[in-house]
Design a protein around this motif. Structure first.
Motif, short mmCIF file in Angstrom:
data_model
loop_
_atom_site.label_atom_id
_atom_site.label_comp_id
_atom_site.label_asym_id
_atom_site.label_seq_id
_atom_site.Cartn_x
_atom_site.Cartn_y
_atom_site.Cartn_z
N THR A 69 0.97 -1.20 0.08
CA THR A 69 -0.17 0.01 -0.04
C THR A 69 0.75 1.39 -0.27
OG1 THR A 69 -1.70 -1.21 1.20
CG2 THR A 69 -1.88 1.15 1.10
N THR A 70 2.04 1.25 0.68
CA THR A 70 2.74 2.43 0.73
C THR A 70 3.48 2.74 -0.37
OG1 THR A 70 4.48 1.38 2.26
CG2 THR A 70 2.83 2.47 3.49
N LEU A 71 3.96 1.85 -0.93
CA LEU A 71 4.85 2.00 -2.16
C LEU A 71 4.44 1.60 -3.34
CD1 LEU A 71 7.92 -0.22 -0.31
CD2 LEU A 71 7.74 2.28 -0.51
N ILE A 72 3.35 1.27 -3.43
CA ILE A 72 2.95 0.94 -5.06
C ILE A 72 2.89 2.02 -5.97
CG2 ILE A 72 0.61 1.04 -4.67
CD1 ILE A 72 0.00 -1.64 -6.05
N VAL A 73 2.45 3.17 -5.49
CA VAL A 73 2.46 4.48 -6.58
C VAL A 73 4.06 4.77 -6.66
CG1 VAL A 73 1.75 6.72 -6.75
CG2 VAL A 73 0.48 5.20 -5.72
N THR A 212 7.74 11.08 -2.23
CA THR A 212 7.67 9.80 -2.08
C THR A 212 7.54 9.23 -0.60
OG1 THR A 212 8.74 9.38 -4.30
CG2 THR A 212 8.86 7.56 -2.56
N LEU A 213 8.53 9.86 0.15
CA LEU A 213 8.72 9.70 1.54
C LEU A 213 7.31 10.16 2.22
CD1 LEU A 213 10.05 8.69 4.09
CD2 LEU A 213 11.26 10.94 4.17
N LEU A 214 6.72 11.23 1.92
CA LEU A 214 5.50 11.86 2.64
C LEU A 214 4.26 10.94 2.05
CD1 LEU A 214 5.80 15.71 1.95
CD2 LEU A 214 5.41 14.32 4.03
N LEU A 215 4.27 10.48 1.17
CA LEU A 215 3.01 9.55 0.54
C LEU A 215 3.24 8.19 1.33
CD1 LEU A 215 0.59 9.26 -1.16
CD2 LEU A 215 2.12 8.25 -2.85
N ALA A 220 1.07 4.74 5.42
CA ALA A 220 1.12 3.57 6.60
C ALA A 220 0.69 4.25 7.76
CB ALA A 220 2.72 3.95 6.82
N ALA A 221 0.46 5.60 7.92
CA ALA A 221 -0.22 5.87 9.04
C ALA A 221 -1.75 5.58 8.86
CB ALA A 221 -0.10 7.50 9.40
#
Length: 470
Positions: A69-73, A212-215, A220-221
């Motif tokens: 979920t966190t990395l797919i985009v 990328t880090l913010l998304l 994740a949150a």
């Protein structure tokens, strides 16, 4: 003048290798979906082996889902920049290696770490599999290809619990992870031999590390806020949700100021894209309702034993697997836009049927409603994916595919929490495992009345975006 995408797709159609390309993409989709469903059945055995609580071993599933979920985009965007073939091969190799590490893990936390790595590989596979369709399949066959991928995803979901049970019983818990190794090697080999080469052309823009880090942190949150506590929503959940809201605001600000954003916010002005992503979230939320509510209704409401519950719960995934390809062909024959509407109408009808028919006909009513709902879901998925991916420029296919997969995952995560809360509230009980049959039946009626309302909202969004597009 012929567009290069059309030339490439047409040449692919004229060669037998396109079938092997689709085979490699199908296996990628199968493995990534199997990675989720096969682990669930092993949690009781893993809790016993490692002497851990259920709250601890659930991270085996959660780490995988969070990574996706966190990395797919982000990985979709990375594929657009560095080459999708190169990155997909890396993702398959990473998934295969991580599967071996999972099977060899000597401790729970090493297993969870390996699962997060496996989830990163799965995120790459999911994001780039859809993106490759535009490069290998002619436009008039896009719906069929999307239906094939939907079928493989459904097969992975349906196969996981039964295959996992057989493997654990025969070979031990390690086998549910090690089974991916030979399948991963096969997938990698097919992809290496038949995927079209990355184009040697200048890429516009660069990578956006801050966005990328913010998304990733924001997603994740949100995911943790929706999944921690197993149905209860405490102070930690609220805090995480606040972090997600703050992260969303910061992400929007950053994306509006950087030269090469991860996601170009202007694309959401397209009514068709925004509508497709919104309806995808709502549809996935409703589909999660069948997985959350179904087992409780069948066991507590109808008094069925666990073996029968398992058989009945497998009906939906089996129908989904069987209806994927026909749904894709229908999309190619009659057009994606109209089939999105028809799929949502069928899902609304199925949700209403789940709210009404079980009270009248018991198990037969429940199964009939699932038979209505599930083909509608596959028709919607094939049509909606086709609408989004059909005319996407080559340099944006990865990130667009990632957004599609993200919207689906967010719907599933939200549905598990929100639909679970609606079901518990409607059942008027704090412990569903001991609820009276009448209370569970009342919960089912209310939950799928809410699901039907969500499908009406999705239908209104789809009609509105279709009207603006016209």
């Amino acid at each position: 003048m012929t567009h290069p995408d059309q030339t490439l797709a047409a040449s692919a159609q004229r060669t037998p290798s396109v079938r092997w390309v689709l085979a490699s993409l199908s296996l990628s989709m199968l493995l990534s979906s199997l990675g989720t469903s096969i682990a669930n059945v092993g949690l009781p055995a893993l809790a016993e082996v490692f002497g851990a609580s259920f709250q601890a071993v659930q991270w085996i599933v959660l780490a995988y889902l969070l990574a996706i979920t966190t990395l797919i985009v982000s990985v979709g965007r990375l594929g657009d920049l560095i080459g999708r073939r190169r990155l997909l091969l890396t993702g398959i190799a990473l998934f295969t290696l991580a599967s071996a590490l999972c099977g060899l893990a000597p401790s729970l936390w090493l297993l969870i770490s390996a699962r997060a790595l496996q989830g990163l590989g799965a995120a790459i596979m999911m994001a780039l599999t859809l993106a490759f369709i535009g490069e290998t399949v002619p436009k008039e066959r896009t719906g069929s290809a999307m239906g094939l991928l939907g079928t493989m995803s459904a097969i992975g979901t349906a196969l996981g619990p039964s295959l996992g049970g057989v493997l654990i019983a025969g070979f031990g818990w390690q086998a549910i992870f090690l089974i991916n190794v030979p399948l991963g090697i096969l997938t990698f080999s097919l992809a290496w031999l038949y995927l079209p080469a990355d184009r040697r052309e200048p890429k516009r823009g660069g990578f956006d590390p801050v966005g990328t880090l913010l998304l990733a942190l924001t997603l994740a949150a949100y995911s943790l806020a929706m999944t921690l506590g197993r149905g209860s929503f405490g102070v930690l959940n609220v805090a995480l949700l606040c972090v997600a809201v703050l992260g969303t605001g910061l992400f929007v600000f950053v994306e509006s100021t950087v030269d090469s954003p991860l996601i170009r916010l202007a694309m959401f002005r397209d009514a068709s894209l925004s509508g497709s992503l919104a309806t995808n979230v709502l549809v996935s939320t409703v589909m999660m309702a069948t997985l959350v509510v179904g087992p409780f209704y069948l066991s507590r409401g109808l008094g069925l034993n666990l073996a029968v519950v398992g058989v009945v719960m497998s009906i939906g995934p089996v129908i989904s697997a069987l209806s994927g390809l026909p749904a894709g062909r229908v999309v190619d024959r009659f057009g994606a836009s109209g089939m999105v509407i028809l799929g949502l109408v069928a899902m609304a009808a199925g949700s209403i049927a789940l709210s009404v028919l079980p009270a009248w006909f018991g198990l037969a009513g429940y199964v009939t409603a699932i038979v209505i709902l599930t083909p509608g879901y596959q028709l919607f998925q094939a049509a909606n994916n086709t609408v989004v991916m059909l005319d996407v420029p080559s340099e944006q296919r990865g990130v667009m595919s990632g957004l599609l997969s993200l919207s689906r995952n967010l719907g599933l995560i939200t549905g598990a929490s929100v639909i679970g809360a609606v079901f518990a509230f409607a059942s008027a009980t704090t412990d569903l495992t001991t609820a009276a049959p009448e209370a569970v039946a009342a919960g089912l009626r209310m939950t799928f009345a809410v699901a039907a309302a969500l499908m009406v909202v999705a239908l209104a969004i789809a009609l509105a975006s279709r009207g603006r597009r016209a």
